[in-house]
Design an enzyme around this catalytic site. Structure first.
Site, PDB file in Angstrom:
ATOM      1  N   LYS A  72     -49.468  27.692 -71.511  1.00 44.43           N
ATOM      2  CA  LYS A  72     -49.774  27.525 -70.426  1.00 44.43           C
ATOM      3  C   LYS A  72     -48.883  28.295 -69.172  1.00 44.43           C
ATOM      4  CE  LYS A  72     -46.506  23.553 -70.804  1.00 44.43           C
ATOM      5  NZ  LYS A  72     -46.141  22.236 -70.586  1.00 44.43           N
ATOM      6  N   TYR A 130     -23.994  34.698 -45.835  1.00 42.26           N
ATOM      7  CA  TYR A 130     -24.395  33.809 -44.555  1.00 42.26           C
ATOM      8  C   TYR A 130     -22.985  32.715 -44.605  1.00 42.26           C
ATOM      9  CZ  TYR A 130     -29.215  35.358 -44.722  1.00 42.26           C
ATOM     10  OH  TYR A 130     -30.011  36.210 -44.778  1.00 42.26           O
TER      11      TYR A 130
END
Length: 379
Positions: free
Chosen positions: A52, A272
Site C-alpha cells: 500500500k 534563515y
C-alpha cells in the site's frame, strides 16, 4: 568575505541525471531477501505482501514484480487504483484492498479481479444485493475490529451478521482479517485479548482462513500466525517492534550531491534568521536536498550525515530543496565533486531518527519516497 570553492560539473552528465539530484536508491535484492526471511519464519499457509501507499514509498511496481518472481501471490493495497497497478504487474496475483470498497461498486472489483477487504456492514449488504441480482456468490475478505477501532465489523455487527443467512448465503468469505493495536509490543496483554476476540467472534460465522499477523506478528510464536500473514515493513527492512527483528536488511539509501562549498569565519550566522552560529572557522557544503524531498525539518537538530566516511552535523536548518552540512572535519584531500552526502542507509537506518522524532519509521520512509527520485538496484 567567505571563500567559495568551485565544483566542476561532471563531464557528459545532463542536468536531470541522478548524479545531479537527490536520490533514494532501492535495493530490490534486499526486498527479495527480506521476503524469503519472513517466509522462513512464518509457519502459516500464505505469506502476503503489503504494498500500500506505493509500497511504503519504495515504489509499488518494481516491488510487486520482484516479489511475484520470488513466489508471492497475494498483495495488500489501499484501494482499487493500487489494486489495478498490482494486477498489471502480477496478473496472476490477488490484490486485497484495505480500504474496503472505498466508495466504489463491487462490480468494479469483479471487473478487475480484485478482492475487497470489507470494512463496514453496509459494504457487506451492498455486495449481497449485487450478488442476488447476479444470481451468484461474491468473494470478499472481511475485516474484524477486535480493538484497533479504525475499520471492520465490531462484535455486535458480527453477531447480527450471524443471523442473516440472506447476506451470508450470497457471499463467499475468503478471509477474516484483523490487526493488533499493540503490534509493536509483543508482550502486551491486549494482544492476547484481541486474538481471543477474533477466534470467538468468527466461530459462529462461515469458516474461512484467518489473518492477524503483520510483520511483527511473524516474529511471534506460532499461535499468532494463523492462515495468512500480511508483511509490509519487514519487506523494506524496517523494524516495527520493541523487540529487535533479526534477519532484515534495509533496502534504501538516501543521498544527495554537493552544490557549493564555502569557508566561513567563526561567529558567522547561517540559515534563515541566523539559525546556526559557527563556533570555529568552518567549511560548509550546501547539499541539494530538503523538506520537499521528505526530510523532516527537525532532522537538522537531531540528525547527522555521512560524507566521505565521516559523520558530520547539519547547520543552518533545512530548506525546501537545500541543506547545509559542516565539512570542517572531513579530510582536505577528499574530492568534494565526486562525493555524495548519505542521509539514510544500512549504517544509518531510519529507526533511530524516527525514535528521536517520536514517529513511526514508516512515516519517514513513505514521505521521503514520495518526494525523492528513486533508483532501483538488483542483483
Amino acid at each position: 568575505m567567505n571563500k567559495v570553492f568551485s565544483l566542476p560539473t561532471p563531464a557528459k552528465v545532463n542536468a536531470t541525471s541522478p548524479e545531479n539530484a537527490p536520490s533514494l536508491r532501492i535495493d530490490l535484492g534486499a526486498v527479495r531477501s527480506n521476503y524469503r526471511e519472513m517466509r522462513r519464519r512464518y509457519h502459516g499457509q500464505v505469506l502476503s505482501a503489503v504494498v500500500k501507499s506505493d509500497a511504503y514509498g519504495v515504489g509499488l511496481e518494481p516491488v510487486v514484480r520482484t516479489l511475484a518472481k520470488a513466489g508471492c501471490r497475494d498483495f495488500w493495497v489501499n484501494d482499487l487504483e493500487e489494486a489495478a497497478r498490482v494486477r498489471l504487474n502480477a496478473p496472476e496475483a490477488t490484490a486485497y484492498t484495505l480500504m474496503g470498497l472505498g466508495n466504489a461498486h463491487i462490480r468494479d472489483f469483479e471487473a478487475l479481479g480484485a478482492m475487497p477487504a470489507i470494512a463496514t456492514l453496509a459494504e457487506l449488504e451492498h455486495c449481497a444485493r449485487h450478488a442476488m441480482l447476479g444470481g451468484r456468490r461474491i468473494p470478499v475478505a472481511v475485516q474484524v475490529d477486535t480493538g484497533l477501532g479504525r475499520l471492520g465489523l465490531c462484535e455486535e455487527e458480527l453477531a447480527f451478521l450471524a443471523g442473516q443467512p440472506d447476506i451470508l448465503d450470497r457471499l463467499d468469505i475468503k478471509l477474516w482479517v484483523s490487526h493488533l493495536a499493540a503490534y509493536n509490543l509483543p508482550g502486551d496483554p491486549e494482544n492476547a485479548e484481541q486474538r481471543r476476540r477474533l477466534r470467538d467472534w468468527v466461530s459462529a460465522l462461515p469458516h474461512a482462513p484467518i489473518s492477524l499477523a503483520a510483520s511483527s506478528g511473524v516474529f511471534m510464536a506460532d499461535e499468532w500466525h494463523f492462515d495468512m500473514a500480511r508483511v509490509g515493513s519487514a519487506l523494506y527492512g524496517v523494524q516495527t517492534s520493541a523487540v529487535w527483528q533479526d534477519g532484515l536488511v534495509p533496502c534504501y539509501e538516501l543521498s544527495a550531491p554537493v552544490i557549493r562549498v564555502a569557508e566561513f569565519p567563526a561567529g558567522r550566522h547561517l540559515g534563515y534568521r541566523g539559525t546556526t552560529e559557527l563556533k570555529r572557522p568552518s567549511r560548509i557544503a550546501t547539499i541539494g536536498i530538503g523538506y520537499a524531498n521528505g526530510l523532516p525539518q527537525r532532522f537538522a537538530e537531531i540528525g547527522r550525515v555521512r560524507f566521505a566516511g565521516t559523520s558530520v552535523p547539519l547547520v543552518g536548518g533545512i530548506a525546501m530543496n537545500m541543506t547545509m552540512i559542516d565539512l570542517t572535519d572531513v579530510p582536505a584531500c577528499v574530492d568534494l565533486a565526486t562525493e555524495r552526502a548519505i542521509f539514510l542507509d544500512r549504517d544509518q537506518p531510519v529507526e533511530p531518527l524516527a525514535e528521536k522524532l517520536d514517529c513511526a519509521p514508516n512515516v519517514l520512509l513513505t514521505q521521503i519516497g514520495a518526494g525523492t527520485r528513486r533508483i532501483y538496484l538488483d542483483d
